[in-house]
Design an enzyme around this catalytic site. Structure first.
Site, PDB file in Angstrom:
ATOM      1  CB  VAL A 108     -82.194 -44.006   7.374  1.00 10.21           C
ATOM      2  CG1 VAL A 108     -83.613 -43.421   6.933  1.00 10.21           C
ATOM      3  CG2 VAL A 108     -81.201 -43.473   6.907  1.00 10.21           C
ATOM      4  CB  ILE A 126     -86.201 -48.151   7.499  1.00  7.33           C
ATOM      5  CG1 ILE A 126     -86.313 -46.326   7.404  1.00  7.33           C
ATOM      6  CG2 ILE A 126     -88.021 -47.580   7.946  1.00  7.33           C
ATOM      7  CD1 ILE A 126     -86.500 -45.820   6.556  1.00  7.33           C
ATOM      8  CG  ASP A 173     -70.182 -43.854  -1.018  1.00  2.43           C
ATOM      9  OD1 ASP A 173     -69.662 -45.311  -1.364  1.00  2.43           O
ATOM     10  OD2 ASP A 173     -71.037 -43.770   0.246  1.00  2.43           O
ATOM     11  N   GLY A 233     -76.155 -47.073   8.452  1.00  2.00           N
ATOM     12  CA  GLY A 233     -75.316 -46.067   7.825  1.00  2.00           C
ATOM     13  C   GLY A 233     -73.982 -46.076   9.073  1.00  2.00           C
ATOM     14  N   GLY A 234     -72.818 -45.613   8.376  1.00  2.00           N
ATOM     15  CA  GLY A 234     -71.550 -45.678   9.146  1.00  2.00           C
ATOM     16  C   GLY A 234     -71.477 -44.484   9.801  1.00  2.00           C
ATOM     17  CE  LYS A 265     -77.446 -40.272   5.927  1.00  2.00           C
ATOM     18  NZ  LYS A 265     -77.197 -39.227   4.686  1.00  2.00           N
TER      19      LYS A 265
END
Length: 362
Positions: free
Chosen positions: A26, A18, A135, A21-22, A41
């Site tokens: 996830v 779903i 971030d 990310g770097g 994750k």
């Protein structure tokens, strides 16, 4: 990278991807022990330094006690097809990301006020624990089924007492669209005020639906953050009250000392401006601000910014806490480049330009 859809990690069944990310992907998963859907994750990099950050993030999130921070249900390590897999288990948020919510339709000022209060509560909490997020951005704010906000993704967070850097390239680790201008100066560490600048960018995005600075390259965006004033928010929202605009521009001050000193103070000032409790002095009986002369009134009627040291500065009002609920966070496509009205750019010294170029090259 092993395809994990349909595989098990510990007792958890991974159903489908779903989010990407770097550092991690996830998955929506299922926990048979508690008979509930969860978000899992999973670390995906073959990098020892990044793995240390991932484990550090799990430990950090597990210590948090705040209703607007993503809780951690579980962490673990397992092997799939002979490869080690590290994972963090969290609630499944069905409201998606704040970025996706902004892209679907404009937020009302009342909605922005509620969301900002919740994000500010979480941000001030981690700052009180000595943690700098680094971030803050709309894709790192998740929404539950009732639309309440949860601040997430502490992969590049660090403690304010860290003596060493998390990366050899310095402190500029976050998304360039949201990074405070002072972090592009040599030897300037991320701190509370740089997080608050990122929150100011997020506030601008929530109100206008746009980021204040967009460019063809990251270097162009960095140069805008460093030297270009942000576009006036009423350019995008013509009926925006002047006092609301004033609060937003203060949150984007390039001088850290002129920003709001805490996230809750920014949220409180914004919500008071939205409710009109501090806008009466912007009007007079003979010259209404909201008529055809509204544009002129914006120019001549807005008061100077009140610095935090002033005794007239409004008191901090803590937002009410709200209950949690669970639910997924699909990633949204990237923003299209936006065209902004021309702005007058203040001169940048040759020394600062050289420092900026060196930082970007690094």
């Amino acid at each position: 990278m092993v395809d994990l859809e349909g595989k098990n990690l510990g007792r958890y069944k991974l159903q489908h991807l779903i989010g990407r990310g770097g550092m991690a992907d996830v998955y929506q998963g299922y926990d048979p022990r508690f008979e509930r859907d969860v978000a899992i994750k999973v670390f995906k990099r073959q990098d020892e330094e990044m793995l240390r950050r991932f484990i550090r993030e799990a430990r950090m999130m597990a210590t948090f006690r705040n209703p607007h921070l993503m809780p951690v249900y579980d962490t673990g390590e397992d092997r799939v097809e002979g490869f080690p897999q590290y994972y963090i288990v969290m609630p499944l948020m069905s409201g998606g990301t704040l970025r996706a919510r902004i892209r679907r339709s404009p937020l009302t000022l009342a909605e922005v006020c509620q969301d900002l209060n919740e994000i500010a509560d979480a941000l001030d909490y981690i700052h009180s624990q000595g943690i700098i997020h680094r971030d803050i951005k709309s894709s790192n704010v998740l929404l539950d089924t009732d639309g309440h906000c949860y601040l997430s993704d502490f992969g590049i967070a660090h403690t304010s007492t860290d003596a060493t850097q998390l990366t050899s390239t310095g402190n500029v680790l976050g998304t360039v669209d949201y990074v405070a201008p002072e972090l592009f100066e040599p030897h300037h560490k991320a701190d509370v005020l740089s997080d608050l600048y990122s929150l100011g960018v997020l506030l601008f995005e929530m109100v206008t639906g746009q980021l204040p600075f967009r460019g063809d390259t990251q270097i162009v965006v960095v140069a805008m953050h460093v030297s270009k004033p942000p576009p006036l928010p009423h350019t995008f929202v013509p009926d925006l009250p002047p006092r609301v605009e004033q609060v937003m521009l203060r949150a984007l001050e390039k001088n850290p000392g002129r920003r709001y000193p805490s996230a809750v103070e920014l949220a409180d000032a914004f919500c008071q401006a939205v409710s009109g409790r501090q806008t009466q002095d912007l009007h007079d009986a003979e010259t209404p601000v909201w008529g055809e002369d509204a544009a002129a009134a914006r120019t001549v009627r807005v008061e100077p910014l009140i610095l935090p040291s002033s005794p007239t500065y409004p008191p901090i009002v803590q937002p009410a806490q709200v209950p949690r609920s669970m639910g997924s966070y699909p990633y949204a496509p990237e923003y299209q480049a936006q065209v902004y009205p021309p702005q007058v750019q203040p001169p940048v010294s040759p020394t600062r330009k050289r420092g900026l170029i060196v930082t970007i090259i690094a």
